[in-house]
Design a protein around this motif. Structure first.
Motif, PDB file in Angstrom:
ATOM      1  N   THR A  33       5.610   2.258  -8.711  1.00 34.78           N
ATOM      2  CA  THR A  33       4.745   3.123  -7.902  1.00 34.78           C
ATOM      3  C   THR A  33       5.058   2.993  -6.422  1.00 34.78           C
ATOM      4  N   SER A  34       5.181   1.767  -5.923  1.00 35.02           N
ATOM      5  CA  SER A  34       5.449   1.604  -4.492  1.00 35.02           C
ATOM      6  C   SER A  34       6.836   2.141  -4.137  1.00 35.02           C
ATOM      7  N   LYS A  35       7.796   1.991  -5.030  1.00 32.80           N
ATOM      8  CA  LYS A  35       9.142   2.530  -4.780  1.00 32.80           C
ATOM      9  C   LYS A  35       9.110   4.050  -4.686  1.00 32.80           C
ATOM     10  N   LYS A  36       8.255   4.670  -5.492  1.00 27.89           N
ATOM     11  CA  LYS A  36       8.146   6.137  -5.494  1.00 27.89           C
ATOM     12  C   LYS A  36       7.385   6.646  -4.264  1.00 27.89           C
ATOM     13  N   LEU A  37       6.258   5.994  -3.943  1.00 27.14           N
ATOM     14  CA  LEU A  37       5.392   6.489  -2.870  1.00 27.14           C
ATOM     15  C   LEU A  37       5.807   6.032  -1.475  1.00 27.14           C
ATOM     16  N   LEU A  38       6.522   4.933  -1.387  1.00 26.58           N
ATOM     17  CA  LEU A  38       6.869   4.364  -0.079  1.00 26.58           C
ATOM     18  C   LEU A  38       8.372   4.439   0.188  1.00 26.58           C
ATOM     19  N   VAL A  39       8.994   5.475  -0.316  1.00 24.68           N
ATOM     20  CA  VAL A  39      10.451   5.616  -0.223  1.00 24.68           C
ATOM     21  C   VAL A  39      10.956   5.578   1.226  1.00 24.68           C
ATOM     22  N   ASP A  40      10.155   6.016   2.170  1.00 22.45           N
ATOM     23  CA  ASP A  40      10.569   6.028   3.576  1.00 22.45           C
ATOM     24  C   ASP A  40      10.202   4.747   4.326  1.00 22.45           C
ATOM     25  N   CYS A  41       9.534   3.828   3.655  1.00 19.26           N
ATOM     26  CA  CYS A  41       9.121   2.584   4.309  1.00 19.26           C
ATOM     27  C   CYS A  41      10.220   1.529   4.173  1.00 19.26           C
ATOM     28  N   PRO A  42      10.475   0.778   5.241  1.00 18.12           N
ATOM     29  CA  PRO A  42      11.511  -0.254   5.163  1.00 18.12           C
ATOM     30  C   PRO A  42      11.057  -1.452   4.329  1.00 18.12           C
ATOM     31  N   GLU A  63      10.975  -5.493   4.120  1.00 15.18           N
ATOM     32  CA  GLU A  63      11.013  -6.625   5.042  1.00 15.18           C
ATOM     33  C   GLU A  63      10.550  -7.876   4.318  1.00 15.18           C
ATOM     34  N   TYR A  64      10.971  -9.022   4.837  1.00 14.71           N
ATOM     35  CA  TYR A  64      10.485 -10.297   4.333  1.00 14.71           C
ATOM     36  C   TYR A  64       9.138 -10.597   4.979  1.00 14.71           C
ATOM     37  N   PRO A  65       8.172 -11.103   4.217  1.00 16.50           N
ATOM     38  CA  PRO A  65       6.856 -11.378   4.799  1.00 16.50           C
ATOM     39  C   PRO A  65       6.873 -12.524   5.805  1.00 16.50           C
ATOM     40  N   TYR A  66       7.758 -13.488   5.618  1.00 12.29           N
ATOM     41  CA  TYR A  66       7.849 -14.634   6.522  1.00 12.29           C
ATOM     42  C   TYR A  66       9.256 -15.208   6.437  1.00 12.29           C
ATOM     43  N   GLU A  67       9.631 -15.973   7.429  1.00 11.27           N
ATOM     44  CA  GLU A  67      10.947 -16.580   7.477  1.00 11.27           C
ATOM     45  C   GLU A  67      11.127 -17.518   6.287  1.00 11.27           C
ATOM     46  N   GLY A  68      12.221 -17.371   5.599  1.00  9.64           N
ATOM     47  CA  GLY A  68      12.507 -18.192   4.439  1.00  9.64           C
ATOM     48  C   GLY A  68      12.071 -17.577   3.118  1.00  9.64           C
ATOM     49  N   SER A  69      11.359 -16.464   3.175  1.00  7.65           N
ATOM     50  CA  SER A  69      10.918 -15.792   1.952  1.00  7.65           C
ATOM     51  C   SER A  69      12.119 -15.209   1.220  1.00  7.65           C
ATOM     52  N   LYS A  70      12.031 -15.195  -0.093  1.00 10.43           N
ATOM     53  CA  LYS A  70      13.091 -14.613  -0.910  1.00 10.43           C
ATOM     54  C   LYS A  70      12.680 -13.255  -1.467  1.00 10.43           C
ATOM     55  N   THR A  71      11.480 -12.798  -1.097  1.00 12.00           N
ATOM     56  CA  THR A  71      10.932 -11.560  -1.635  1.00 12.00           C
ATOM     57  C   THR A  71      10.846 -10.486  -0.562  1.00 12.00           C
ATOM     58  N   LEU A  72      11.542  -9.379  -0.774  1.00 10.24           N
ATOM     59  CA  LEU A  72      11.424  -8.225   0.114  1.00 10.24           C
ATOM     60  C   LEU A  72      10.220  -7.393  -0.310  1.00 10.24           C
ATOM     61  N   MET A  73       9.467  -6.941   0.674  1.00 12.10           N
ATOM     62  CA  MET A  73       8.266  -6.144   0.415  1.00 12.10           C
ATOM     63  C   MET A  73       8.300  -4.896   1.295  1.00 12.10           C
ATOM     64  N   PHE A  74       7.587  -3.857   0.860  1.00 13.06           N
ATOM     65  CA  PHE A  74       7.506  -2.636   1.662  1.00 13.06           C
ATOM     66  C   PHE A  74       6.575  -2.838   2.849  1.00 13.06           C
ATOM     67  N   LEU A  75       7.034  -2.437   4.027  1.00 17.22           N
ATOM     68  CA  LEU A  75       6.203  -2.404   5.228  1.00 17.22           C
ATOM     69  C   LEU A  75       5.475  -1.064   5.231  1.00 17.22           C
ATOM     70  N   VAL A  76       4.161  -1.106   5.041  1.00 18.08           N
ATOM     71  CA  VAL A  76       3.361   0.116   4.920  1.00 18.08           C
ATOM     72  C   VAL A  76       2.856   0.523   6.297  1.00 18.08           C
ATOM     73  N   THR A  77       3.187   1.739   6.691  1.00 17.80           N
ATOM     74  CA  THR A  77       2.772   2.237   7.996  1.00 17.80           C
ATOM     75  C   THR A  77       1.664   3.285   7.894  1.00 17.80           C
ATOM     76  N   GLU A  78       1.475   3.874   6.706  1.00 17.68           N
ATOM     77  CA  GLU A  78       0.482   4.937   6.531  1.00 17.68           C
ATOM     78  C   GLU A  78      -0.770   4.435   5.827  1.00 17.68           C
ATOM     79  N   PHE A  79      -1.187   3.212   6.116  1.00 15.03           N
ATOM     80  CA  PHE A  79      -2.355   2.662   5.423  1.00 15.03           C
ATOM     81  C   PHE A  79      -3.653   3.335   5.836  1.00 15.03           C
ATOM     82  N   GLU A  80      -3.617   4.176   6.870  1.00 12.34           N
ATOM     83  CA  GLU A  80      -4.812   4.925   7.285  1.00 12.34           C
ATOM     84  C   GLU A  80      -5.050   6.158   6.428  1.00 12.34           C
ATOM     85  N   ASN A  81      -4.116   6.463   5.520  1.00 14.42           N
ATOM     86  CA  ASN A  81      -4.212   7.622   4.639  1.00 14.42           C
ATOM     87  C   ASN A  81      -4.880   7.183   3.323  1.00 14.42           C
TER      88      ASN A  81
END
Length: 99
Positions: free
Chosen positions: A54-63, A65-83
């Motif tokens: 779902t996030s891959k489909k809906l957040l296709v334009d979002c970069p 990013e790693y949540p913190y230094e040393g993390s091994k998990t990439l996550m979507f940076l959500v910019t439209e959370f006001e929608n």
């Protein structure tokens, strides 16, 4: 840099228009839960969500990013959370996919 209380409160206000979202403070940052399932984080004044179909489909334009230094998990940076419509669709879809 840790997340500010003001940013946390604003994100939570926006997300709760889409559904019941709760947070848990962890080392200056926040884990986010939708109906009890962990779906993302607020880190360094950024809203990040896990990668699911779902996030891959809906957040296709979002970069990714790693949540913190040393993390091994990439996550979507959500910019439209006001929608609220987008967030509701995202949260409900992710809820069905997460364990």
């Amino acid at each position: 840099m840790a997340t500010t209380k003001e940013y946390h409160d604003y994100v939570m206000e926006c997300l709760n228009k889409a559904g019941e979202v709760t947070s848990r403070k962890m080392m200056g940052e926040y884990c986010l839960y939708y109906n009890g399932k962990l779906f993302g984080d607020i880190c360094d004044n950024r809203l990040l969500v896990k990668q699911t179909e779902t996030s891959k489909k809906l957040l296709v334009d979002c970069p990714l990013e790693y949540p913190y230094e040393g993390s091994k998990t990439l996550m979507f940076l959500v910019t439209e959370f006001e929608n609220p419509d987008l967030m509701k669709e995202l949260l409900e879809g992710m809820y069905m996919e997460l364990k």
